[in-house]
Design an enzyme around this catalytic site. Structure first.
Site, PDB file in Angstrom:
ATOM      1  N   ARG A  59       0.822  -1.218   0.000  1.00 35.74           N
ATOM      2  CA  ARG A  59       0.000   0.000   0.000  1.00 35.74           C
ATOM      3  C   ARG A  59       0.850   1.259   0.000  1.00 35.74           C
ATOM      4  O   ARG A  59       0.461   2.276  -0.563  1.00 35.74           O
ATOM      5  CB  ARG A  59      -0.926   0.012   1.227  1.00 35.74           C
ATOM      6  CG  ARG A  59      -2.037  -1.004   1.179  1.00 35.74           C
ATOM      7  CD  ARG A  59      -2.988  -0.869   2.370  1.00 35.74           C
ATOM      8  NE  ARG A  59      -3.918  -1.981   2.398  1.00 35.74           N
ATOM      9  CZ  ARG A  59      -5.002  -2.080   1.648  1.00 35.74           C
ATOM     10  NH1 ARG A  59      -5.301  -1.093   0.820  1.00 35.74           N
ATOM     11  NH2 ARG A  59      -5.787  -3.131   1.717  1.00 35.74           N
ATOM     12  N   ASP A 132      -9.448   1.149  -7.914  1.00 35.49           N
ATOM     13  CA  ASP A 132      -9.997   0.703  -6.641  1.00 35.49           C
ATOM     14  C   ASP A 132      -9.998  -0.824  -6.571  1.00 35.49           C
ATOM     15  O   ASP A 132     -10.952  -1.439  -6.097  1.00 35.49           O
ATOM     16  CB  ASP A 132     -11.427   1.243  -6.478  1.00 35.49           C
ATOM     17  CG  ASP A 132     -11.985   1.012  -5.075  1.00 35.49           C
ATOM     18  OD1 ASP A 132     -11.195   0.877  -4.135  1.00 35.49           O
ATOM     19  OD2 ASP A 132     -13.227   0.967  -4.939  1.00 35.49           O
ATOM     20  N   ASN A 153     -12.855  16.440   4.296  1.00 36.56           N
ATOM     21  CA  ASN A 153     -13.693  15.240   4.262  1.00 36.56           C
ATOM     22  C   ASN A 153     -12.903  14.017   3.789  1.00 36.56           C
ATOM     23  O   ASN A 153     -13.478  12.951   3.587  1.00 36.56           O
ATOM     24  CB  ASN A 153     -14.918  15.454   3.376  1.00 36.56           C
ATOM     25  CG  ASN A 153     -14.551  15.796   1.933  1.00 36.56           C
ATOM     26  OD1 ASN A 153     -13.391  15.804   1.548  1.00 36.56           O
ATOM     27  ND2 ASN A 153     -15.563  16.092   1.129  1.00 36.56           N
ATOM     28  N   LEU A 167     -11.048   7.603  -9.216  1.00 38.83           N
ATOM     29  CA  LEU A 167      -9.598   7.675  -9.287  1.00 38.83           C
ATOM     30  C   LEU A 167      -9.053   6.388  -9.899  1.00 38.83           C
ATOM     31  O   LEU A 167      -9.560   5.296  -9.634  1.00 38.83           O
ATOM     32  CB  LEU A 167      -8.996   7.868  -7.891  1.00 38.83           C
ATOM     33  CG  LEU A 167      -9.500   9.074  -7.094  1.00 38.83           C
ATOM     34  CD1 LEU A 167      -8.786   9.150  -5.749  1.00 38.83           C
ATOM     35  CD2 LEU A 167      -9.303  10.364  -7.871  1.00 38.83           C
ATOM     36  N   CYS A 196     -22.001  16.178   8.467  1.00 37.32           N
ATOM     37  CA  CYS A 196     -21.999  14.723   8.605  1.00 37.32           C
ATOM     38  C   CYS A 196     -22.897  14.300   9.767  1.00 37.32           C
ATOM     39  O   CYS A 196     -22.599  14.599  10.927  1.00 37.32           O
ATOM     40  CB  CYS A 196     -20.586  14.194   8.834  1.00 37.32           C
ATOM     41  SG  CYS A 196     -20.522  12.392   8.974  1.00 37.32           S
ATOM     42  N   CYS A 247     -19.860  20.675  -0.045  1.00 33.39           N
ATOM     43  CA  CYS A 247     -18.532  21.224  -0.331  1.00 33.39           C
ATOM     44  C   CYS A 247     -18.623  22.344  -1.367  1.00 33.39           C
ATOM     45  O   CYS A 247     -19.119  22.143  -2.479  1.00 33.39           O
ATOM     46  CB  CYS A 247     -17.609  20.117  -0.846  1.00 33.39           C
ATOM     47  SG  CYS A 247     -15.943  20.713  -1.250  1.00 33.39           S
TER      48      CYS A 247
END
Length: 316
Positions: A59, A132, A153, A167, A196, A247
């Site tokens: 990772r 992902d 966030n 992504l 949230c 946002c």
């Protein structure tokens, strides 16, 4: 082809395939990110996602994931919908799940990108593509590559287009010119923290307790949703977009142009009654190609029932 020319080739080819932003970083061990990930895991913020404890070295070091890697190309693919009806009233669906599963769609784009690059370069590329789908710190690589910054966030925020992006990465032996990161533009804004409903974002921002996030509760959590969250889910049945909706940077979001991300024709017209009375047959028809399949019918049914308990029945 020199490093600058190679970087230009990668970016122009990626833009031609529909990617919105592209950045390049050197493949190396991520020391600051390594410490943050270790602290996050030690705090138990990953909840029941024990798989996140695996392959720690891969990772934080792409050369262990792809031996011989010299660069990480980070790419952003827009998924913001023109019609967000399924996210307006409960039960709500996260915008990224309206159309076909992004893993398949974006991975196909990446493979085509690599094929085109190999044709232009005249030699095979030794590397792998990711969406992902492996132990890759995607957001951190995207930030290192200058495609945005990590917001309070914890999502990647692009100053020109907000955060409604998938992504993706190409980790390979290519050595193009690299980009530099951009500074944090969140400033004193705390809208995501205040909005949230499950208090998943830390008071100072930049840390999310995943075990309290509505997306985790409705997708990753396989057991019963804890009672402490009853009445706090804001109507979300699959995923959550609250911290993106509030946002300010998402005022720059523009609708995607990907036909595969258009929703099933029945989805926009599904009201509360249709969601509550959904059968497995309907689930399979509407979500047969969607990421919603991850929860299976039983998981989505659990989420819908959790939202419905304690509310007034739908009138005829």
């Amino acid at each position: 082809m020199n490093p600058t020319q190679l970087a230009t080739l990668i970016k122009t080819t990626a833009y031609d395939l529909g990617f919105g932003f592209v950045g390049i970083a050197r493949a190396e061990r991520m020391e600051p990110e390594e410490a943050r990930l270790e602290a996050w895991l030690n705090a138990g913020h990953h909840g029941t996602m024990r798989w996140m404890e695996n392959h720690f070295d891969k990772r934080v070091d792409p050369t262990k994931l792809v031996p011989g890697a010299r660069s990480v190309v980070s790419l952003l693919y827009n998924y913001f919908p023109a019609d967000d009806t399924p996210s307006r009233e409960a039960p709500k669906l996260a915008r990224y799940a309206y159309g076909e599963d992004y893993h398949r769609v974006v991975r196909g784009k990446l493979r085509e990108l690599v094929a085109r690059l190999e044709e232009s370069i005249g030699a095979p590329i030794d590397g792998r593509v990711f969406v992902d789908s492996a132990p890759v710190l995607e957001r951190d690589w995207a930030a290192r590559a200058g495609t945005g910054w990590t917001g309070k966030n914890t999502l990647l925020l692009n100053p020109k287009a907000g955060s409604y992006f998938f992504l993706a990465e190409i980790i390979s032996d290519l050595a193009p010119a690299t980009d530099t990161g951009i500074r944090d533009h969140c400033g004193t804004c705390t809208r995501c923290i205040e909005a949230c409903p499950t208090e998943a974002i830390s008071p100072a921002g930049y840390v999310v307790d995943g075990s309290r996030c509505i997306s985790y509760l409705t997708i990753e959590l396989r057991e019963a949703i804890p009672e402490e969250f009853r009445g706090r889910m804001e109507g979300w049945a699959f995923g959550c977009d609250i911290c993106q909706e509030v946002c300010p940077w998402n005022r720059f979001s523009t609708p995607h142009r990907e036909p595969a991300f258009e929703p099933h024709p029945d989805l926009p017209g599904m009201g509360e009654r249709e969601w509550r009375e959904m059968t497995e047959e309907v689930f399979r028809r509407v979500f047969q190609k969607s990421a919603v399949k991850r929860t299976k019918f039983s998981g989505l049914r659990r989420n819908i029932d959790f939202l419905a308990e304690g509310t007034d029945p739908v009138e005829d």
